[in-house]
Design an enzyme around this catalytic site. Sequence first.
Site, PDB file in Angstrom:
ATOM      1  N   ASN A  32       0.685  -1.268  -0.061  1.00  0.00           N
ATOM      2  CA  ASN A  32      -0.206   0.059   0.028  1.00  0.00           C
ATOM      3  C   ASN A  32       0.741   1.191   0.161  1.00  0.00           C
ATOM      4  O   ASN A  32       0.239   2.380  -0.013  1.00  0.00           O
ATOM      5  CB  ASN A  32      -0.897   0.029   1.271  1.00  0.00           C
ATOM      6  N   GLY A  36       6.485   1.443   2.716  1.00  0.00           N
ATOM      7  CA  GLY A  36       7.320   0.778   1.739  1.00  0.00           C
ATOM      8  C   GLY A  36       7.381   1.854   0.391  1.00  0.00           C
ATOM      9  O   GLY A  36       6.651   2.968   0.616  1.00  0.00           O
ATOM     10  N   TYR A 144       0.538  -2.672  17.620  1.00  0.00           N
ATOM     11  CA  TYR A 144       1.648  -3.695  16.836  1.00  0.00           C
ATOM     12  C   TYR A 144       1.919  -5.021  17.639  1.00  0.00           C
ATOM     13  O   TYR A 144       1.953  -6.084  16.925  1.00  0.00           O
ATOM     14  CB  TYR A 144       2.962  -2.999  16.716  1.00  0.00           C
TER      15      TYR A 144
END
Length: 334
Positions: A32, A36, A144
């Site tokens: 997405n 990245g 997370y």
Amino acid sequence: MKILVTGGAGLVGSHLCRKLIKQGHEVIAIDNLLTGSKRNIADLIDANNFTFIYNDVINPIDIQGLDQIYHLACAASPVQFTKNPLHTTKTSVIGTINALDLAKKNNAKILLSSTSEVYGDPLVHPQNENYWGNVNPVGPRACYDEGKRCAESICFDYHRAYGLDIRIIRIFNTYGPSMDPKDGRAISNFIIQALRNEDITVKGDGSQTRSFQYIDDLLVAIDKMMNNKKDFLGPVNLGNPSEFEIGELANIVLELIPESKSKIIYVDLPQDDPKRRKPDISLAKEKLNWEPRIKLADGLKPTIEYFKNFIEEEAYLNSEEISKSGVKPNWQIF
Ligand code: UDP
């Protein structure tokens, strides 16, 4: 083989795609582009055995004929995964369910990248896989930490319920070229700050420790884990057990960039920041015959080169002449 890499434009994903393409596999990368970057896969985009799909793993996707799935997608740095915590949880939980459903449909093998964060602020040192961790379930890192703990648990449920072939790796701090400059990590921040002659921001008193693994070492282990014939599912720790204080890391970076005029400053330690972290890698040694080989200083050198190039390219693109001309590098175009 036909292989899907979720998070294929991230640090680990982009290097993995490159390696799999070189091995001759048909590789599909999904990302997405939140953390990245197209820049990381710019050299791959024209390869005829590579396809890039811009998609968030929260949205199910149907791909047929897959043999293997490397499920890496998720922001992994504290700065990034706490920006939109609900999205982080959804990525870990819904994203993993979507990846597992896809694996089930294809009867494909699936590897989940989990994390040392499942150990939280550990009370056991070094951490081995039998330690269940010390996570604050309502703290800012929980999105997370708990997200990945849940992802691991879902993988094992799919394995028990459907016999799905799963692999789980717990990645400890990893660095190398293609790190996101906005990740806010100790290594990326210190290098960028040193190159820009800015203050080096050591959080707390710098006595907290981490163990840093170079990306190439991790790639070897990932390959061994996915392709081991022993039905060894994990979870397995993958990290470099050489432990460094963060203050020490700042000094090492400064020694490797001797022209830097930066000074170390001490800033607030974030909440729930783990005090010590070091993997016990006995299991990886035993089951995968693997241990990391690259020393911190040796891995930092190419990482510094990468950030140098990044800063130069950024300055070039922002220069008046280039921004007026509208010239774009190929990674900005596709
Ligand atoms: N850290 C630091 N300065 C920075 C960024 C991070 O001192 O500019 C500290 C951070 O608080 C933590 C350690 O370095 O104690 C490693 O942080 P990182 O974000 O790299 O990884 P993680 O916390 O996920 O292990």
